[in-house]
Scaffold this motif. Structure first.
Motif, short mmCIF file in Angstrom:
data_model
loop_
_atom_site.label_atom_id
_atom_site.label_comp_id
_atom_site.label_asym_id
_atom_site.label_seq_id
_atom_site.Cartn_x
_atom_site.Cartn_y
_atom_site.Cartn_z
N ILE A 31 44.94 43.07 42.17
CA ILE A 31 44.74 44.19 42.70
C ILE A 31 43.14 44.33 43.42
O ILE A 31 43.28 44.40 44.63
N THR A 32 42.30 43.37 42.92
CA THR A 32 41.02 43.28 43.49
C THR A 32 41.26 42.46 44.78
O THR A 32 40.77 42.62 45.81
N GLY A 33 42.20 41.65 44.77
CA GLY A 33 42.66 40.68 45.76
C GLY A 33 43.06 41.47 46.87
O GLY A 33 42.53 41.45 47.94
N THR A 56 48.11 39.72 32.41
CA THR A 56 49.84 39.65 32.34
C THR A 56 50.28 40.55 33.36
O THR A 56 51.10 40.24 34.21
N LEU A 57 49.66 41.82 33.55
CA LEU A 57 50.17 42.61 34.47
C LEU A 57 50.02 42.36 36.00
O LEU A 57 50.94 42.48 36.49
N GLY A 58 48.97 41.44 35.93
CA GLY A 58 48.90 41.07 37.46
C GLY A 58 49.30 39.79 37.95
O GLY A 58 49.11 39.42 38.91
N ASP A 59 49.66 38.78 36.96
CA ASP A 59 49.86 37.59 37.50
C ASP A 59 51.02 37.37 38.01
O ASP A 59 51.96 37.86 37.69
N TYR A 60 50.98 36.51 39.13
CA TYR A 60 52.22 36.29 39.87
C TYR A 60 52.60 34.74 39.67
O TYR A 60 53.67 34.28 40.41
N VAL A 108 54.24 42.61 43.95
CA VAL A 108 53.03 43.06 44.87
C VAL A 108 52.72 42.00 46.12
O VAL A 108 52.79 42.17 47.08
N TYR A 109 52.84 40.89 45.41
CA TYR A 109 52.41 39.63 46.32
C TYR A 109 53.88 39.57 47.40
O TYR A 109 53.58 39.30 48.61
N ALA A 110 55.00 39.78 46.90
CA ALA A 110 56.11 39.70 48.03
C ALA A 110 56.05 40.70 48.76
O ALA A 110 56.36 40.61 50.12
N ALA A 168 50.99 48.58 47.61
CA ALA A 168 49.94 49.55 47.18
C ALA A 168 50.28 50.27 46.10
O ALA A 168 49.76 50.49 45.09
N ALA A 169 51.50 50.79 46.46
CA ALA A 169 52.05 51.98 45.27
C ALA A 169 52.30 51.06 43.99
O ALA A 169 51.99 51.63 42.90
#
Ligand SMILES: Nc1ncnc2c1ncn2[C@@H]1O[C@H](COP(=O)(O)OP(=O)(O)OP(=O)(O)O)[C@@H](O)[C@H]1O
Ligand SMILES: Nc1ncnc2c1ncn2[C@@H]1O[C@H](COP(=O)(O)OP(=O)(O)OP(=O)(O)O)[C@@H](O)[C@H]1O
Ligand SMILES: NCCCCNCCCN
Ligand SMILES: [Mg+2]
Ligand SMILES: [Mg+2]
Lengths: 271, 330, 362, 321, 330
Positions: A118-120, D260-264, D281-283, D295-296
């Protein structure tokens, strides 16, 4: 807390702790082992043979050095910024009660409490909106943001432990604000800042996720590793790099441990 | 003569808390002044007002005739010995003592010399190289004293400096402090909640309660002629007698105080007030007997060696009317 | 931006986004090197960033900082539409005339007769398999679409892979074209709702068989070695790599035919090193490079001359790689709603989200 | 005591200002501490409040834009359409999958971390204490990526774990586990179990450190008091140690949960190809170019962590961070 | 009668530190027993041995006749009131008090009832819902007491329970504790380094020094007949006189103690030992005069009201030979 006097841990705790530490370290051992394997394309188990060649191969790879150089520069600059911002924030929050104090401490924690991605992408889309091209400083912007909190936490803890009467004693003895900062505050929070700084450095040095979004085409060491690990060619080089990083950081970590510990003892004995 | 410290109608309120409330006070140059009072009565706040750590919310403070409001602590020629000593843990003893000189820019050699001398004064010569962590409580207390004295302050503030010491050490330090003050002639302002300490050390005592000064005077005054129930109760372990009781037993209808050592215990059928013995404690040189008489608990102190009535026994209490001190408080 | 009118001096470097294996400097195998000589001749240092999917390539080009990209057909028009690439002045590329006529005006990089790139290589998506399990080449793609037992008697569940990119839906459509003619699929990139649904259903079956989808070519290579994977759609590149490591691997184009790719080197609108970029474009058409690359990747050259006399490729090389099957390969394209073969087709953005859903188990 | 040495000179009781800029500034700051406070807070607030929060809001704002389906360009008009997309079944799957994983990882990290932290905090002394410290810090310092790849080797079908279990003739155990629904798969490295193990491994130190800090703050005599009042060691643990270590656990869980929520990267290398929020998010932002949906998606962890932090704050977990 | 607690030659060494060294001790059922001694003398360690937090390195301990070695604290019917109270910060007052019952499995309703009763006993009824952090020091002390008493222990151990309270509160609590002990009949073992506290509260006192017991006896015994210089010096503020001094002034060549209230001050040319007044302090009911005589510093306590010699004046000290207590220590 003092340790439980003369009691040894129950067997169950000992075993679980030992198993936990083993769990933490066996994979790292594996990283070491594969720094010496003779096979380069994909890692086989057990390794077909061992060699020291990868050390010299790594040494002679210019891309390792560029990535390492960038990572160190980024970590040093981010840590420095984090030290300044984190200390200021900690001093403000612990020195006085003011409206919005809670908000400030939440704000500092937010970058580490929200996932790095998110920061990223937040920073990245901000760069896009503001038409800021990727550069060394865009990386710094990301890293320093999440490094502030570790410095802040260490400094706040130390401020809390350092008797407020020390500052008053200094002023009482004729030292003005600047002299008090220089001669009393700084020496007393120094070791905490060192420990916080080390942690910040570690966090920055190993950060991939935020960096992916803020680096553009620059390669920090972890980004380089990511690229390298996908390629089945000279994979042990990444292991050599990882191993060297662990070995090189061993002493500073130990030093920080003893420094902060002694600091605590001295701070506590002011009473 | 100008006062060393003078409070004119000084208040320090923290929101609704009136830590110090409309206090008038004059401390004379060279005197040993004690501030006595229960916890939370505003003693520390008064001291901090003098040192400059707090600003009055009302009234004005002068130090040797000069107005002190708005002057930061580092510009007041006043030094403090903190309750927890507040020694700098990162500096050794010598550097702690020399700190005030260092920030004034005194040369290293000169401040070393003066600090060494101050350490001698507090009987810690040769301790300069130690860290505060390596000292005992009493030694730390002396270092804190030396650190303050080396600056030659005009007023020395001491906030319960002996509170953390154990009894034996405390008695020694009391004597030493008093000798030192006499010898130096510096004005000492001393905060304590221990009435024994205040009485035995001070030239004058101010008794605090709830942010106000209840009474100021010489120890004997305070002890023998308390003006209010509070002072009588707090200073010494006087018996405080309610107006009805006093009216019945020879006095006017007023609160009165009666010191325990003035009470004589007699046979159950002798003269005086009769009561029941509730407890007895051995105090060493004396015994204290707690008697309940007419609904009032009274303590009598009897020299050791005299016979003591048994627990639960009936006894009679008597005193000479002159010892019954009637208070101003109605 | 104006096309370059004449070539100037090189800027010292050129940054290229490429498929893995497309730009080699002899690091994987000394024999395959078409960068070092170019760098020596022109003084342009070549920096390569590899991308695993077309989507990634588009993203990298959107991000900027690159001069060239080896875009496949499903990316090239998106790049043109998004104004990320610039028209190419073919006059500055002397070898342009040597380009295969089948490619010279191909619709995936030519818009209104303007060329937005230079063809690089093309080839099929092959079926890669383990020869220990398949003594004979499998005849149909069904081994990666339907549950079944493999010749070694064990089920295919968990032992196959599929491509982790929405374009894989086209592979499913291609399979359906042969096996469910009643759906009336004419072109795997042009699907109406029903056809599209059938393709997704097929992929949902495939999901139950696939342990992990392959995303990076190199990771797929690892998976064939360490994860017990024995069959998967793949690129000739992985096949060649595994073969070179003496792995029991071969590939085939099954009877249903195959999707494939035709890649074009395109130039970023804001290319910082246009002269070096043009030099590379010219260099990229050299028969030697084209032949070497074809041999290395298992693809076909964009320059027919490369098929002859290349040591690494051999005389039969082009034939083996399917140089003559150009018309049979259904080249990657970006699906759009206004399609040629029917009134309305499912557009690419839905392919993206639906394929994520299928992999997620929906 | 000899008093002759120190004799007070009759210096003035109030000294003049020291002069110079430093002296004047110092006096000003002392008189107006709010000014000093403001100056101290200014740089961090500019950085975190403007740059960081600003970016975050800018990102959240984008979630109210939508993407033009034809050109793939962003349509900057306020709409809730993107949130409609977010709540499609497939995306909800991703969210639920990620949250369940984050919760399990957090729980498991706490269980594995506790004995280590407990031993380090209450029993280890001297050299052992240092050893534990190193033992926890070193993994934190070793490359995250290289550790993940090391796990890939361990968990692969032909990897070290299989090799090891086969040597022990325990291969059937692994097979039995892998045949389970949801957690199983063809091999550990392509199963949720594998993803889970690696997550736990990588975030473990972040859990140990705050628990250890919390346990170190529990006065030793509380344990003695409990024992004195008749509680067996188990009862002492349940009724005293655990409740008092809870803020530390919650502090640690802020890390493990959020990371964990954010790791891809981990689920992409070890896992089933089913996406997690980080990957989505990354994709969406990287490969699909759908910034509004990306963003959503980020709103989900923000909201979850918002509640999490609120709860943690109430438990006093921030002090244990 | 079996002892409540009995130590036979008990030692507890920590490496080279002999915290408790070959101690023999018998505490009688139902008595109020005080352990008195300077800091580090081994009092706490003794208490911890009884509670079971420490194991002796030598000797044996029995509690009401049963051997205690190897029995963990939670299986001893002995409870402790810790110096810093050790209240559980996460539990409210009621749950703190009910803790011992909870771990024994007493039902919620029943333990609530008993805890409420215990709180009433320590005069804190209705405080159950508060958290320990919301109580004052004295209140916490009572909660700690209630928490121990609710378990109806056979021995209650108190480690300086009043150390953190201020003087006034301390005196009140001393009285309350003593009344409570009398009422409940439980054996109290009470650690303190305050001699006044030990003397006034205990039935018997053991004086510790350096891990050993120097003397055990009733307060009067200890105060009036110290067996050693250490005890004389530590208990009460006795004057300890060196053998030469004693030999010169009427006694044998032995160490002796002389209580300050037994010294009479007279005219400079009267009978007795002559000396110089060094300090005078007002103690309320009495004044203390410090006199230096023949190189020895002596304290004399004079009732208030009697005339005091001036600082620095010559004076004569006298006492009756019977008050000079010769000690066993040579
Ligand atoms: N900074 C502050 N903010 C709010 N209230 C305060 C502050 N400082 C002191 N007080 C309150 O003012 C009152 C007086 O406090 P002060 O410290 O002067 O008492 P004290 O007489 O020194 O007590 P003690 O003997 O416990 O040290 C107390 O009620 C205290 O809580
Ligand atoms: N766990 C331990 N390890 C090493 N030494 C110890 C330990 N516990 C106590 N000691 C030492 O044993 C001696 C006696 O300690 P103890 O706590 O019993 O003294 P105390 O009489 O209670 O003193 P205080 O009045 O200061 O509480 C001291 O020298 C102390 O340092
Ligand atoms: N030690 C590397 C783990 C990476 C974690 N990065 C944290 C960044 C926080 N946003
Ligand atoms: Mg105070
Ligand atoms: Mg003790």
């Amino acid at each position: 807390m003092r340790s439980d006097r003369n009691q040894s841990a129950p067997l169950g705790v000992k075993l679980a702790a030992a198993a936990g530490l083993l769990f933490l370290h066996l994979p790292i051992l594996l990283i070491f082992v594969y720094a010496f394997t003779t096979e380069e394309k994909s890692y086989q188990w057990p390794p077909p043979g061992f060699t020291l060649d990868w050390l010299s191969v790594t040494w002679n790879r210019p891309d390792v050095w560029t990535a390492l150089g960038l990572s160190v520069k980024v970590a040093v600059v981010s840590t420095t910024i984090a030290l300044v911002l984190g200390t200021l924030c900690a001093a403000a929050v612990s020195g006085t009660k003011f409206f919005g104090r809670e908000v400030v401490s939440l704000l500092v924690i937010l970058p580490i409490a929200l996932p790095g991605i998110i920061t990223g992408i937040a920073l990245r889309s901000a760069f896009n909106l503001a038409d800021i091209p990727f550069s060394f400083w865009t990386i710094i912007l990301g890293h320093a943001t999440f490094c502030v909190v570790v410095v802040y936490n260490n400094a706040v803890a130390r401020f809390r432990r350092t008797s407020g009467s020390l500052v008053e004693a200094s002023m009482d003895l004729g030292a003005d604000g600047f002299q008090t900062f220089r001669h009393v505050i700084l020496p007393n929070i120094g070791t905490a800042l060192l420990a916080g700084g080390m942690l910040a450095f570690a966090l920055s040095f190993d950060e991939v996720i935020v960096t992916t979004f803020t680096a553009g085409q620059q390669q920090t060491l972890p980004i380089w590793m990511l690229e390298e690990l996908v390629r089945p060619r000279q994979r042990p080089v990444t292991n050599v790099v990882a191993m060297v990083v662990v070995l090189v950081t061993f002493l500073p970590i130990l030093a920080a441990y003893y420094l902060t510990r002694e600091g605590d003892q001295v701070a506590g004995s002011g009473k | 003569m100008t006062s060393a410290v003078s409070f004119e109608n000084v208040s320090r309120h923290f929101g609704a808390v009136r830590a110090v409330d409309a206090v008038d006070l004059d401390i004379r140059p060279g005197e040993f002044f004690a501030m006595l009072g229960p916890s939370g009565s505003g003693k520390t706040t008064c001291l901090r007002l003098i040192a400059g750590f707090e600003q009055p919310t009302g009234g004005s403070i002068s130090i040797f005739g000069e107005r002190a409001e708005g002057v930061p602590p580092y510009r007041r020629n006043v030094n403090t010995v903190f309750q927890d000593y507040a020694l700098f843990p990162h500096l050794n003893v010598l550097d702690n003592v020399a700190y005030g000189l260092m920030v004034k820019g005194v040369s290293r050699a000169e401040r070393g010399r003066q600090a060494e001398e101050a350490l001698k004064l507090v009987q810690l010569p040769g301790y300069g190289a130690r860290k505060p962590g390596q000292l005992s409580g009493g030694q730390r207390q002396r270092v804190a004293l030396a650190r303050a004295l080396v600056n030659k302050p005009r007023v020395l503030l001491l906030d319960e400096p002996l509170g953390a010491l154990d009894l034996k050490l405390r008695e020694n330090m009391q004597e030493e402090l008093k000798l030192l003050q006499r010898a130096l002639g510096i004005t000492f302002v001393f905060v304590t909640h221990d009435q024994g300490e205040a009485l035995s050390m001070a030239d004058r005592v101010a008794v605090f309660n709830d942010g106000r000064i209840m009474q100021v005077g010489a120890p004997q005054d305070i002890y023998e002629r308390p003006q209010s129930r509070f002072v009588a109760d707090f200073v010494g372990s006087s018996n405080v007698l309610p107006p009805e009781f006093v009216a019945r037993h020879g006095g006017a209808r007023r609160w009165a105080s009666l010191r325990p050592e003035k009470i004589r215990l007699g046979e159950a059928n002798g003269a005086g007030v009769s009561g029941t013995v509730r407890a007895r404690s051995f105090l060493g040189a004396t015994n204290r007997v707690t008697v309940e008489a007419e609904g009032v608990r009274l303590h009598a102190v009897v020299p050791a060696g005299l016979p003591l009535p048994d627990d639960g026994a009936e006894t009679r209490l008597s005193w000479s009317p002159a010892d019954l001190h009637l208070m101003e408080e109605a | 931006q104006e096309m370059l009118k004449e070539l100037g001096k090189g800027e010292g470097q050129v940054n290229i986004v490429a498929w893995p294996g497309y730009i080699e400097r002899g690091e994987s195998d000394k024999a395959y090197d078409w960068v070092t000589s170019f760098e020596k001749q022109t003084g342009c240092k070549v920096n390569v960033k590899t991308a695993a999917t077309s989507d990634e390539m588009v993203a990298l080009m959107n991000e900027g900082g690159f001069d060239l990209v080896t875009a496949s057909g499903d990316a090239s028009l998106r790049l043109v539409a998004g104004k990320r690439v610039q028209p190419i002045n073919t006059d500055l590329i002397p070898s342009w005339k040597t380009v295969d006529e089948r490619l010279q005006n191909a619709p995936w990089f030519t818009v209104d007769k303007v060329h937005y790139g230079v063809p690089y290589q093309w080839g099929p998506n092959v079926l890669m398999y383990n020869t220990n399990v398949f003594k004979e080449a499998p005849k149909s793609w069904n081994i990666v679409f339907e549950p079944m037992d493999f010749p070694d008697g064990k089920p295919n569940k968990g032992r196959i892979q599929a491509y982790d990119g929405p374009i894989h839906i086209a592979d499913a459509s291609n399979y359906l074209m042969a096996h469910k003619p009643e759906l009336g699929i004419k072109d795997p990139y042009e699907l109406n709702e029903d056809q599209y649904k059938a393709a997704l259903d097929l992929l949902r079956v495939q999901r139950t068989l696939v342990g992990r989808y392959w995303h990076d070519a190199m990771i797929q290579v690892d998976d064939f070695k360490n994860e017990g994977v024995v069959a998967s759609g793949s690129w000739p590149f992985q096949v060649n790599l595994l073969k070179s490591e003496k792995q029991p691997i071969a590939s085939t184009i099954p009877e249903e035919g195959a999707t494939g790719w035709a890649d074009t080197t395109m130039m970023h609108v804001e290319a910082a090193h246009p002269n070096c970029a043009y030099m590379w474009l010219e260099h990229s058409l050299e028969p030697k490079l084209q032949g070497d690359l074809a041999a290395w990747f298992g693809s076909n050259p964009a320059v027919p001359a490369a098929c002859k006399g290349n040591e690494l490729l051999g005389e039969e090389g082009c034939k083996t790689n399917g140089f003559e099957d150009f018309d049979k390969i259904k080249f990657w394209r970006t699906p759009v709603s206004k399609c040629a073969s029917q009134s309305e087709c499912v557009p690419y953005y839905r392919w993206v989200s639906d394929y994520i859903a299928v992999i997620g188990g929906r | 005591m000899s008093a002759s040495a120190v004799i007070p000179a009759h210096a003035p009781a109030i000294l003049p200002s020291r002069g110079g800029i430093a002296g004047a500034l110092s006096d000003t700051f002392w008189r107006r501490p709010k000014v000093l406070l403001f100056l101290m807070l200014l740089p961090p607030l500019l950085w975190l409040g403007i740059v960081y929060l600003g970016s975050l809001f800018a990102l959240l704002l984008q979630s109210f834009f939508s993407i033009d389906e034809f050109s793939g360009l962003i349509n900057r008009q306020f709409t809730l359409k993107t949130y409609g997309d977010l709540f499609q079944a497939a995306n909800l799957d991703i969210i639920i999958r990620t949250v369940v994983m984050a919760a399990s990882v957090t729980l498991a990290s706490a269980v594995v971390a506790f004995p280590i932290a407990y031993y380090a905090a209450r029993f280890a002394r001297g050299k052992w204490k240092a050893l534990f410290y190193l033992g926890i810090m070193l993994p934190l310092w070793s490359s995250y990526l290289v550790k993940i790849y090391a796990w890939k080797l361990i968990l692969a079908k032909e990897g070290i774990l299989t090799w090891f279990l086969d040597k022990l003739h325990l291969g059937w155990l692994l097979d039995a586990w892998l045949s389970l629904p949801y957690v199983g798969g063809n091999s550990l490295s392509v199963s949720f179990t594998g993803t889970f193990i690696v997550f736990v491994y990588v975030w473990l130190p972040y859990m140990i450190l705050p628990i250890q800090a919390a346990l170190e703050r529990v006065p030793g005599n509380l344990v003695e008091a409990s024992s004195d009042l008749g509680a067996s060691p188990g009862q002492t643990f349940r009724n005293v140690l655990f409740p008092l270590a809870l803020p530390g656990i919650v502090a640690g869980s802020i890390f493990t949960f959020s990371l964990t929520l954010g790791d891809y990267i981990i689920p992409q290398i070890i896992g089933t190809s089913r996406l997690f929020i980080g990957q989505a998010v990354y994709a969406q932002q990287g490969t699909a170019g759908n910034i509004p949906l990306a963003a959503a998606f980020t709103v989900v962890p923000v909201v979850i962590m918002g509640f999490y932090l609120w709860g943690a704050k109430r438990m006093g977990a921030f002090d244990a961070l």
